[in-house]
Motif scaffolding. Structure first.
Motif, PDB file in Angstrom:
ATOM      1  N   GLN A 257      -9.835  64.010  58.811  1.00 46.33           N
ATOM      2  CA  GLN A 257      -8.462  64.257  59.251  1.00 46.33           C
ATOM      3  C   GLN A 257      -7.465  63.677  58.255  1.00 46.33           C
ATOM      4  OE1 GLN A 257      -7.481  63.332  63.324  1.00 46.33           O
ATOM      5  NE2 GLN A 257      -9.474  64.008  64.107  1.00 46.33           N
ATOM      6  N   ALA A 258      -7.800  62.509  57.688  1.00 49.60           N
ATOM      7  CA  ALA A 258      -6.926  61.886  56.689  1.00 49.60           C
ATOM      8  C   ALA A 258      -6.852  62.759  55.432  1.00 49.60           C
ATOM      9  CB  ALA A 258      -7.438  60.494  56.346  1.00 49.60           C
ATOM     10  N   LYS A 259      -8.002  63.309  55.000  1.00 44.63           N
ATOM     11  CA  LYS A 259      -8.011  64.176  53.814  1.00 44.63           C
ATOM     12  C   LYS A 259      -7.257  65.475  54.081  1.00 44.63           C
ATOM     13  CE  LYS A 259     -12.216  62.397  51.678  1.00 44.63           C
ATOM     14  NZ  LYS A 259     -13.554  62.711  51.116  1.00 44.63           N
ATOM     15  N   LEU A 260      -7.398  65.984  55.303  1.00 49.10           N
ATOM     16  CA  LEU A 260      -6.677  67.198  55.668  1.00 49.10           C
ATOM     17  C   LEU A 260      -5.167  66.960  55.622  1.00 49.10           C
ATOM     18  CD1 LEU A 260      -6.589  70.081  56.784  1.00 49.10           C
ATOM     19  CD2 LEU A 260      -6.879  69.120  59.076  1.00 49.10           C
ATOM     20  N   LEU A 261      -4.750  65.806  56.098  1.00 55.05           N
ATOM     21  CA  LEU A 261      -3.332  65.451  56.051  1.00 55.05           C
ATOM     22  C   LEU A 261      -2.821  65.441  54.615  1.00 55.05           C
ATOM     23  CD1 LEU A 261      -0.773  64.413  57.510  1.00 55.05           C
ATOM     24  CD2 LEU A 261      -1.682  62.096  57.214  1.00 55.05           C
ATOM     25  N   ARG A 262      -3.618  64.899  53.718  1.00 54.18           N
ATOM     26  CA  ARG A 262      -3.212  64.841  52.311  1.00 54.18           C
ATOM     27  C   ARG A 262      -3.105  66.244  51.699  1.00 54.18           C
ATOM     28  NH1 ARG A 262      -6.893  61.700  50.648  1.00 54.18           N
ATOM     29  NH2 ARG A 262      -8.217  63.179  49.529  1.00 54.18           N
ATOM     30  N   VAL A 263      -4.033  67.127  52.081  1.00 60.56           N
ATOM     31  CA  VAL A 263      -3.985  68.504  51.579  1.00 60.56           C
ATOM     32  C   VAL A 263      -2.703  69.191  52.036  1.00 60.56           C
ATOM     33  CG1 VAL A 263      -5.061  70.780  51.738  1.00 60.56           C
ATOM     34  CG2 VAL A 263      -6.487  68.770  51.418  1.00 60.56           C
ATOM     35  N   ILE A 264      -2.349  68.995  53.305  1.00 64.25           N
ATOM     36  CA  ILE A 264      -1.137  69.628  53.832  1.00 64.25           C
ATOM     37  C   ILE A 264       0.105  69.100  53.107  1.00 64.25           C
ATOM     38  CG2 ILE A 264       0.301  69.919  55.889  1.00 64.25           C
ATOM     39  CD1 ILE A 264      -2.256  69.687  57.560  1.00 64.25           C
ATOM     40  N   GLN A 265       0.106  67.800  52.831  1.00 60.27           N
ATOM     41  CA  GLN A 265       1.275  67.194  52.186  1.00 60.27           C
ATOM     42  C   GLN A 265       1.365  67.543  50.706  1.00 60.27           C
ATOM     43  OE1 GLN A 265       0.512  63.104  53.205  1.00 60.27           O
ATOM     44  NE2 GLN A 265       1.788  63.166  55.033  1.00 60.27           N
ATOM     45  N   ASP A 266       0.227  67.477  49.997  1.00 61.76           N
ATOM     46  CA  ASP A 266       0.228  67.668  48.546  1.00 61.76           C
ATOM     47  C   ASP A 266       0.007  69.113  48.123  1.00 61.76           C
ATOM     48  OD1 ASP A 266       0.490  64.953  48.526  1.00 61.76           O
ATOM     49  OD2 ASP A 266      -1.597  64.538  47.981  1.00 61.76           O
ATOM     50  N   LYS A 267      -0.464  69.954  49.070  1.00 66.28           N
ATOM     51  CA  LYS A 267      -0.781  71.359  48.772  1.00 66.28           C
ATOM     52  C   LYS A 267      -1.784  71.480  47.630  1.00 66.28           C
ATOM     53  CE  LYS A 267       3.659  73.073  50.448  1.00 66.28           C
ATOM     54  NZ  LYS A 267       3.086  73.408  51.755  1.00 66.28           N
ATOM     55  N   SER A 268      -2.748  70.567  47.624  1.00 65.74           N
ATOM     56  CA  SER A 268      -3.821  70.619  46.632  1.00 65.74           C
ATOM     57  C   SER A 268      -5.089  70.041  47.242  1.00 65.74           C
ATOM     58  CB  SER A 268      -3.436  69.849  45.366  1.00 65.74           C
ATOM     59  OG  SER A 268      -3.295  68.472  45.650  1.00 65.74           O
ATOM     60  N   ILE A 269      -6.230  70.470  46.700  1.00 67.21           N
ATOM     61  CA  ILE A 269      -7.515  69.969  47.181  1.00 67.21           C
ATOM     62  C   ILE A 269      -8.324  69.460  45.998  1.00 67.21           C
ATOM     63  CG2 ILE A 269      -7.594  71.483  49.199  1.00 67.21           C
ATOM     64  CD1 ILE A 269      -9.954  72.290  46.417  1.00 67.21           C
ATOM     65  N   ARG A 270      -9.321  68.653  46.293  1.00 66.59           N
ATOM     66  CA  ARG A 270     -10.256  68.187  45.270  1.00 66.59           C
ATOM     67  C   ARG A 270     -11.658  68.434  45.787  1.00 66.59           C
ATOM     68  NH1 ARG A 270      -9.740  62.290  42.651  1.00 66.59           N
ATOM     69  NH2 ARG A 270      -7.790  63.279  41.962  1.00 66.59           N
ATOM     70  N   ARG A 271     -12.432  69.193  45.035  1.00 74.37           N
ATOM     71  CA  ARG A 271     -13.808  69.463  45.447  1.00 74.37           C
ATOM     72  C   ARG A 271     -14.622  68.179  45.492  1.00 74.37           C
ATOM     73  NH1 ARG A 271     -15.886  74.916  42.256  1.00 74.37           N
ATOM     74  NH2 ARG A 271     -14.263  76.342  42.988  1.00 74.37           N
TER      75      ARG A 271
END
Length: 466
Positions: A257-271
């Motif tokens: 959930q914490a990583k998902l929050l970061r994706v929503i905020q930063d609009k980027s993902i890290r494999r």
């Protein structure tokens, strides 16, 4: 060391460096000579095409791969025409019949004005293409829109109106509702009503995947991240430009959930296993089957994630709070399964209407649909659903409320000279008689309604002399 030996050693080092470079790049590289035989085939290309090097090297390209009649190999085309092509999508098959889709950049190799080979640089879009095909197939089979949602109650009209307004933006949406209320219908309707409708809509139930696999599924993997890991895009990359529905978000473990929050905020993902971030443009729609404030209070949903997801919050009412929609939904399901089962059922009796509206529907619309489907399986030629056609749990629950078991039976209750066994035997006999009569003395049909086997019913018929 003489000059020739030094030159050979230098060439060997350069060749090793060249091979390492070819096998580390994140694109497929395929080179053929002037005869169409493969001379270079890097590891990424092996992964994309699921082929071993020995199956491809030194073999004619057209002997190994099969191309559609309407589309020739872009690599062979570069060899024959001498023309460069960029960003051409190509779908073809490996020697095992597996379908592969790539975006290719192909160009010829020229030496002194003569074409001596061709090079292709390929990017794998097989998985994305599959998702797009599934999305298109879903649209062809019946695109889910707000017109698909059945309900004329004030509660439903209000929530549909709120959901329609959410199609204008890309803000996150939290859809709240009990199991079976149709939360995914709203999510798909929002996607299909937005300017993202031509991009993928991908749905993932967060409770259906073990925690250990969910991270790689969502964010993808980098080759070498763990044993057997390959470069693979996650759901966020596959949904790029479109919508990702995360069903039962409260089942996702807190760290994710914490990583998902970061994706929503930063609009980027890290494999998983990667060191670089990738930008993604994905709208998040999440669903939850409980009060989100309860989920936050009981640590099933992070408070910060809740606030980020609930930019738009839709509360889907349970069926028991909009009972005026029950008959509309019932008729829609009757029409659906009449067509599917090649039947000609028109509607339901007044008694069935009463029973359906009395029921509390803990499973909501999904329970109602399953009830109608089960009923359609019990019908034997009738064009109107009656109480006798309903599944056993409904008949046993509501039979006494609908009508007296046997006409005139109330007077018999005053008889005090019968044992319980004698009374129960009498009631059983009369009920079997009535069910047989109502079903034209069809033993198979009567047995189904009674909830017993045909053999068991025949035993009772002999026992009671019927």
């Amino acid at each position: 060391m003489n000059k020739n030996a030094g030159d050979i050693q230098s060439l060997t080092r350069m060749n090793q460096l060249y091979e390492k470079l070819l096998n580390e790049v994140d694109v497929g590289i395929h080179v053929i000579n002037e005869k169409g035989k493969t001379i270079i085939y890097n590891k990424k290309m092996m992964e994309i095409e699921a082929m071993a090097s020995e199956d491809v090297l030194d073999k004619n390209l057209l002997d190994v791969f099969m191309f559609r009649e309407s589309q020739n190999s872009t690599l062979v085309k570069a060899l024959k025409t001498g023309k460069t092509t960029k960003n051409i999508k190509q779908t073809y098959f490996n020697n095992k019949g597996k379908e592969i889709t790539t975006i290719n950049h192909s160009f010829p190799i020229k030496e002194e004005g003569r074409i001596t080979g061709a090079i292709e640089i390929a990017k794998d879009v097989t998985q994305l293409e599959r998702v797009m095909k599934e999305n298109m197939l879903n649209k062809q089979n019946g695109k889910i829109t707000f017109d698909t949602i059945i309900g004329r109650s004030q509660l439903m009209e209000t929530v549909v109106d709120e959901a329609k307004r959410a199609t204008r933006t890309s803000s996150s949406v939290l859809v709240v509702g009990e199991t079976g209320t149709g939360k995914e219908l709203f999510a798909q309707s929002i996607h299909n009503g937005s300017n993202r409708s031509r991009a993928p809509f991908i749905s993932q139930n967060c409770a259906a995947i073990p925690d250990g696999l969910m991270e790689s599924l969502l964010f993808g993997t980098k080759k070498g991240a763990f044993t057997g890991a390959v470069d693979r895009p996650g759901l966020f990359e596959q949904a790029d430009g479109g919508t990702l529905l995360l069903d039962e978000i409260n089942s996702l473990e807190p760290s994710l959930q914490a990583k998902l929050l970061r994706v929503i905020q930063d609009k980027s993902i890290r494999r998983v296993g990667d060191t670089k971030d990738k930008e993604v443009d994905v709208r998040i729609i999440a669903t939850i089957n409980e009060d989100p404030l309860d989920a936050v209070a009981n640590n099933r949903l992070r408070k910060d994630l809740y606030y980020r997801l609930s930019v738009v919050t839709l509360f889907i009412p349970p069926l028991r709070e909009r009972k005026e929609d029950i008959l509309l939904l019932t008729q829609a399901f009757i029409d659906k399964y009449s067509t599917l089962f090649n039947m000609d059922v028109k509607g339901i009796s007044e008694g069935v209407k009463t029973l359906l509206q009395q029921h509390n529907w803990p499973g909501n619309v999904r329970e109602l649909e399953h009830t109608i489907e089960g009923t359609m399986n019990l019908i034997m030629g009738e064009d109107v659903i009656t109480i006798q056609n309903l599944p056993g749990r409904f008949r046993s629950r509501y039979q006494a409320e609908e009508e007296p078991l046997v006409q005139g039976d109330e007077g018999d209750l005053s008889e005090s000279n019968q044992t319980l066994h004698e009374k129960m035997t009498k009631v059983e006999k009369m009920y079997i008689q009535r069910v047989l009569k109502n079903n034209g003395h069809n033993i198979t049909r009567a047995a189904k309604i009674l909830g017993i086997s045909r053999q068991s019913l025949q035993y009772r018929l002999k026992k009671f002399g019927l």
